[in-house]
Write a protein that holds these residues in place. Sequence first.
Motif, PDB file in Angstrom:
ATOM      1  N   ARG A  90     -11.785 -11.421   5.180  1.00  0.00           N
ATOM      2  CA  ARG A  90     -13.220 -11.684   5.690  1.00  0.00           C
ATOM      3  C   ARG A  90     -13.541 -10.218   6.473  1.00  0.00           C
ATOM      4  N   THR A  91     -12.821  -9.342   6.511  1.00  0.00           N
ATOM      5  CA  THR A  91     -13.157  -8.102   7.097  1.00  0.00           C
ATOM      6  C   THR A  91     -14.023  -7.268   6.156  1.00  0.00           C
ATOM      7  N   GLY A  92     -14.199  -7.723   4.835  1.00  0.00           N
ATOM      8  CA  GLY A  92     -14.742  -6.900   3.873  1.00  0.00           C
ATOM      9  C   GLY A  92     -13.918  -5.800   3.422  1.00  0.00           C
ATOM     10  N   ARG A  93     -13.037  -5.382   3.950  1.00  0.00           N
ATOM     11  CA  ARG A  93     -12.125  -4.109   3.659  1.00  0.00           C
ATOM     12  C   ARG A  93     -10.680  -4.311   3.250  1.00  0.00           C
ATOM     13  N   PHE A  94     -10.445  -5.667   2.811  1.00  0.00           N
ATOM     14  CA  PHE A  94      -9.230  -5.929   2.198  1.00  0.00           C
ATOM     15  C   PHE A  94      -9.567  -6.865   0.985  1.00  0.00           C
ATOM     16  N   HIS A  95      -8.628  -6.153   0.014  1.00  0.00           N
ATOM     17  CA  HIS A  95      -8.709  -6.911  -1.402  1.00  0.00           C
ATOM     18  C   HIS A  95      -7.311  -7.407  -1.648  1.00  0.00           C
ATOM     19  N   LEU A  96      -7.062  -8.813  -2.100  1.00  0.00           N
ATOM     20  CA  LEU A  96      -5.823  -9.073  -2.436  1.00  0.00           C
ATOM     21  C   LEU A  96      -5.965  -9.623  -3.798  1.00  0.00           C
ATOM     22  N   LEU A  97      -4.931  -8.829  -4.754  1.00  0.00           N
ATOM     23  CA  LEU A  97      -4.702  -9.086  -5.906  1.00  0.00           C
ATOM     24  C   LEU A  97      -3.335 -10.040  -6.351  1.00  0.00           C
ATOM     25  N   LEU A  98      -3.594 -11.026  -6.491  1.00  0.00           N
ATOM     26  CA  LEU A  98      -2.273 -11.977  -6.606  1.00  0.00           C
ATOM     27  C   LEU A  98      -1.882 -12.103  -8.016  1.00  0.00           C
ATOM     28  N   ARG A  99      -0.691 -12.448  -8.620  1.00  0.00           N
ATOM     29  CA  ARG A  99      -0.481 -12.392  -9.868  1.00  0.00           C
ATOM     30  C   ARG A  99      -0.558 -11.177 -10.650  1.00  0.00           C
ATOM     31  N   HIS A 100      -0.371  -9.963  -9.972  1.00  0.00           N
ATOM     32  CA  HIS A 100      -0.599  -8.879 -10.601  1.00  0.00           C
ATOM     33  C   HIS A 100       0.733  -8.104 -10.149  1.00  0.00           C
ATOM     34  N   GLU A 101       1.205  -7.071 -11.276  1.00  0.00           N
ATOM     35  CA  GLU A 101       2.303  -6.119 -10.730  1.00  0.00           C
ATOM     36  C   GLU A 101       1.923  -4.741 -10.919  1.00  0.00           C
ATOM     37  N   HIS A 102       2.607  -3.818 -10.047  1.00  0.00           N
ATOM     38  CA  HIS A 102       2.209  -2.501  -9.974  1.00  0.00           C
ATOM     39  C   HIS A 102       3.230  -1.753 -11.092  1.00  0.00           C
ATOM     40  N   LEU A 103       2.397  -0.917 -11.831  1.00  0.00           N
ATOM     41  CA  LEU A 103       3.204  -0.294 -13.064  1.00  0.00           C
ATOM     42  C   LEU A 103       3.404   1.192 -12.805  1.00  0.00           C
ATOM     43  N   GLY A 104       3.020   1.605 -11.642  1.00  0.00           N
ATOM     44  CA  GLY A 104       3.093   3.211 -11.322  1.00  0.00           C
ATOM     45  C   GLY A 104       1.880   3.762 -11.726  1.00  0.00           C
ATOM     46  N   GLY A 105       1.908   5.171 -11.286  1.00  0.00           N
ATOM     47  CA  GLY A 105       0.844   6.056 -11.484  1.00  0.00           C
ATOM     48  C   GLY A 105       0.569   6.276 -13.083  1.00  0.00           C
ATOM     49  N   GLY A 106      -0.916   6.788 -13.341  1.00  0.00           N
ATOM     50  CA  GLY A 106      -1.179   6.970 -14.449  1.00  0.00           C
ATOM     51  C   GLY A 106      -2.302   8.250 -14.511  1.00  0.00           C
ATOM     52  N   PRO A 107      -2.811   8.433 -15.495  1.00  0.00           N
ATOM     53  CA  PRO A 107      -3.703   9.580 -15.680  1.00  0.00           C
ATOM     54  C   PRO A 107      -5.028   9.311 -15.027  1.00  0.00           C
ATOM     55  N   ASP A 108      -5.444   7.917 -14.541  1.00  0.00           N
ATOM     56  CA  ASP A 108      -6.585   7.296 -14.270  1.00  0.00           C
ATOM     57  C   ASP A 108      -6.334   6.621 -12.864  1.00  0.00           C
TER      58      ASP A 108
END
Length: 460
Positions: free
Chosen positions: A101-119
């Motif tokens: 509700r702050t408008g500055r927080f976004h929650l991505l559930l059922r997602h996994e971090h793969l690491g850094g990429g070119p983009d």
Amino acid sequence: MDTDYLVIGAGASGLAFADTLLAESDVAVTLVDRREAPGGHWRQAYPFVRLHTPSAFYGVNSLALGQDRIDQAGENAGFYERAAGEDVREYFATVAERLTRTGRFHLLLRHEHLGGGPDGERVRDLSTGEVLDIDVRRKVVDARYLEASVPATHVRSFEVAPSARVVPVNDLPQVAGLQVRYAVLGSGKTAVDACVWLLDNGVEPDRIRWIRPRDAWFHDRRHFQPLDLVAGIIEGIALDAEAGALASSTGELVDRLESSGRLVRIDSSCPATMYRGTMLSSGELHAVRQIKDVIRLGHVRRIESDRILLDRGEVATRPEVVHVDCAALGLNNAPGTPIFQQARIVLQQVRHLSPCFNAALIAFVEAHRDEDADKNRLCPPNPYPTSIEDWPGMMARTWRAEGRWLREPDLSAWVAASRLNLLRDLAEHAGEPAARAAVERFVTHVQAATVRLGGLSASA
């Protein structure tokens, strides 16, 4: 997508970090987690789990957990309430909603971090397989470096014959029966919880066997009561400092801590070496001391229908015995690494055994300090202990860090007011004779203790 901070892991530490960072700075935070809901390992905790600490200093800084009630019955009678697993899960869901509700927080559930990429940082949607690129303007925050190993997800370290009955502790309520015999595997809090649950549900002590690879040291919960009982906390810390200042060896240190009641063990006739920083009440100790069939032959290597093979021998069992696996590692004892790195933050312990407080502290420092060297000076890593030999270094690192905070007016003010600081109500009770005497005792000994304990620990 873009964000200022990408936090990997929506458990207690990730949420506590995000909560304080959003409160202390005008930034955007995206939080990513593989699970279907926030809460980390609490999503897969066994059904009768409770916090081993009071709810009063667990969770995120901006929202209280529970009602700060003192329990009137049971093993926790006379102490501040400890939230059950379902309460904690509901609490973290509420926290995530409030942050959104702050408008500055976004929650991505059922997602996994793969690491850094070119983009940017690459994140995969586990439902669709789609890979997202997230442009992170400031830092990636690793809230999984110390991710706990819980019974529901850990890989067994022993073999099980097809004819043997072995269940994870999560399944214990489903298979429990008063006429069933049990063998509980493990030495720590989960094993204690399983034994207490069986006893509370009418299982006679002589129907329980306890296979303990090594005996453990625990804290007495009376020394960790906040709010109106905060004098007990400073009394306990003063006992730590006095023992640390006077002991000439780790053995003498442990003797002093046990004789003062600061550390307890289930069986005083057997040496204890394991130390994970967990706590028990006198009621829990009394309950589990009723179990007399204790096997101390090391770790289990294989369970068959009629025998259990261990490091140092074997014992008989029977096909109808339910073997309850409580042997997950729990706290992750990964080595310390700099918390503030180039474009990266690795959440770890700073004050010993205070994961939520530490995550919030790191967020405050991130928001109010510019140089990583200065941030790391204020937040040195303090790895989780596994053995009582780790206690001296753990305490010395805590006291050195706390001394630095006291010399930083804004940081010391935040610590004093933080809901997650177990000593936050000390000032209000400082005039009580017990609290005043404990503070004097602590101040008298802490400097000498920090030096002496550093000398007892090669890793301090």
